[in-house]
Design an enzyme around this catalytic site. Structure first.
Site, PDB file in Angstrom:
ATOM      1  N   CYS A 132      44.432  37.461  39.629  1.00 53.84           N
ATOM      2  CA  CYS A 132      42.944  38.038  40.073  1.00 53.84           C
ATOM      3  C   CYS A 132      42.655  37.687  41.366  1.00 53.84           C
ATOM      4  CB  CYS A 132      41.961  37.246  39.045  1.00 53.84           C
ATOM      5  SG  CYS A 132      42.084  35.710  38.928  1.00 53.84           S
ATOM      6  N   HIS A 153      37.970  32.742  37.124  1.00 53.86           N
ATOM      7  CA  HIS A 153      38.449  34.024  37.489  1.00 53.86           C
ATOM      8  C   HIS A 153      37.665  34.401  38.911  1.00 53.86           C
ATOM      9  CE1 HIS A 153      39.995  38.153  36.404  1.00 53.86           C
ATOM     10  NE2 HIS A 153      38.551  38.656  36.379  1.00 53.86           N
ATOM     11  N   ASP A 191      35.538  44.054  37.832  1.00 58.23           N
ATOM     12  CA  ASP A 191      36.582  43.136  37.340  1.00 58.23           C
ATOM     13  C   ASP A 191      38.101  43.501  37.345  1.00 58.23           C
ATOM     14  OD1 ASP A 191      38.085  41.313  35.712  1.00 58.23           O
ATOM     15  OD2 ASP A 191      36.443  41.113  34.250  1.00 58.23           O
TER      16      ASP A 191
END
Length: 476
Positions: free
Chosen positions: A78, A184, A202
């Site tokens: 991520c 994240h 995202d």
């Protein structure tokens, strides 16, 4: 009958075994986004928020990010995906190939602060994402939650969301949004001032779609501690540098061997100078070179590539000729330094150099998109004083490659000026400092050295608070 019964039992055992295997490797197709607190971007409410934020002028950054928005290629990528999206959105040229003739940021290229196999298995920390962005040539301001407040996040997000020149990456804990998972990273694509909501793009699109969240809740999710480092999460503002950070050299930690070299630069070299008292510069350099780790050439990577015209012809485009000329200028400027001549004499005494008409290349070189194997020396014809970049009878261009002496000279120039404070003999210290000072370097080489010096600084300090300090000044 008994035979059939045995067959049934055999089949049953295998069915049970298959069921157990399926349970161990159970697959998932996305997750249902918990709403509230989030609002899915594509929902009627999400579209209304988008339209109102667009009208309010706080969705400008969205239109730079969306064309480059991607799904992270690994469950733990991520941070890498977020950086790649933002670097491409800012139109920062990586200066090296991705695939084919194309220069483009991809997760697989972001290895200057942590080896990819480590990120793949363990993820990446806030400090190292900051390090990666800076190492790739971006300007970064970062804010850990214990050194900022929610109103700082609001002000910076409103400013970045109203511009295409700055993007905000958030580091947060998913639990505050009732989502599964832990820490994240993702870029923030916009801001709705009326409801005080932020749009999270995202990068784990296989899990959750883009969604709006209350900014105060986003702040709470940032204001959590990363158990790996013991430091709080936060956010970073990423923008373009005013000029290209480097042309030819970059610090690399593609494998674990960089750690011994980084330790040499930060600890071993200064300690060596304190423990010994060389009475001249040549002896000092001889001891420094002699104490280098075997992998010294791996820390600084040379990016040497030649891209032909898109039509597949043998000629170079005008842009490529200019880029190649600049790279060769950097190589020549390194070789014009007095430091290079001394290092060259130490490595290859004059009597040996006269016996060869070729350049010795070692270390790690990237050429035509391929990475040369470490420890392999390549003998190439010496670059002629006059060369043709495009010849109808030849498809090979004469390229002046950096030699092992070039890389070693650059490495000595890159070491922090404080490294030499331990030299006891004041006369030797003054003479050596004049050799490694960036003050007398040509502007092109000076920029290259200072960029590498910053990279090394980030690389050795990106675990903790040093990663969030302002970039090193352009000191000599």
């Amino acid at each position: 009958g008994s035979k059939n019964g045995g067959g049934i039992k055999y089949l049953a055992r295998h069915v049970v075994a298959a069921d157990r295997l399926a349970m161990e490797v159970a697959s998932l197709y996305r997750r249902v986004l918990p709403t509230p607190p989030a609002v899915e971007f594509a929902s009627p409410e999400g579209r209304r928020l988008f339209a109102e934020a667009l009208e309010g002028g706080t969705m400008e950054g969205f239109f730079s990010l969306v064309p480059h928005f991607q799904t992270q290629s690994e469950p733990a990528f991520c941070g890498l995906a977020s950086i790649a999206v933002v670097l491409n959105a800012l139109a920062i040229d990586p200066g090296r190939r991705w695939k084919g003739p194309w220069r483009w940021f991809d997760e697989s290229m972001l290895d200057c602060c942590e080896p990819l196999h480590v990120v793949r298995s363990q993820g990446i920390t806030f400090g190292k994402v900051v390090c990666l962005a800076r190492c790739a040539g971006a300007s970064v301001r970062c804010f850990r939650a214990d050194h900022a407040a929610v109103h700082d996040l609001r002000a910076h997000l409103a400013r970045c969301a109203s511009s295409r020149d700055c993007h905000l990456i958030a580091s947060y804990h998913r639990g505050h949004f009732k989502q599964t998972g832990g820490g994240h990273f993702s870029p923030i694509g916009g801001y709705h001032a009326g409801t005080d909501m932020a749009l999270i793009l995202d990068v784990a699109r296989f899990k959750y779609p883009p969604h709006w969240v209350p900014l105060t809740l986003l702040w709470e999710a940032m204001n959590t501690t990363d158990k790996t480092t013991g430091f709080p999460r936060g956010f970073m503002l990423v923008s373009r540098q005013t000029s290209a950070p480097s042309l030819l050299y970059t610090v690399s930690c593609g494998d674990e061997s960089w750690k011994s070299m980084a330790k040499y630069c930060v600890e071993d070299a200064p300690n060596l100078l304190k423990d010994e008292s060389p009475d001249n510069v040549t002896t000092l350099l001889s001891r420094l070179v002699g104490s280098l780790p075997a992998n010294a050439g791996d820390l600084i990577k040379c990016v040497v590539e030649v891209r032909r015209k898109d039509d597949g012809g043998s000629c170079l485009s005008k842009e490529e000729k200019e880029r190649l000329l600049l790279k060769e200028t950097v190589v020549q400027q390194v070789r014009d330094t007095k430091l290079f001549r001394i290092v060259q004499e130490l490595q290859y005494p004059k009597r040996l150099r006269q016996a060869h008409t070729k350049n010795v290349i070692s270390g790690t070189v990237v050429s035509e998109g391929n990475r040369q194997a470490n420890g392999v020396d390549l003998l190439l014809p010496a670059t002629p004083s006059e060369k043709t970049l495009c010849s109808p009878n030849s498809t090979n261009e004469a390229v002046k490659y950096p030699s092992s002496t070039d890389v070693l000279t650059v490495l000595l120039l890159v070491l922090h000026p404080g490294t030499w404070f331990g030299i006891r003999d004041e006369r030797v210290k003054a003479e050596f400092q004049s050799l490694v000072s960036t003050e007398s370097l040509p502007d092109l080489l000076k920029r290259e050295i200072l960029h590498l010096r910053r990279q090394l600084h980030y690389l050795t300090g990106c675990e903790g608070e040093e990663a969030c300090q302002e970039p090193m000044p352009l000191s000599p």
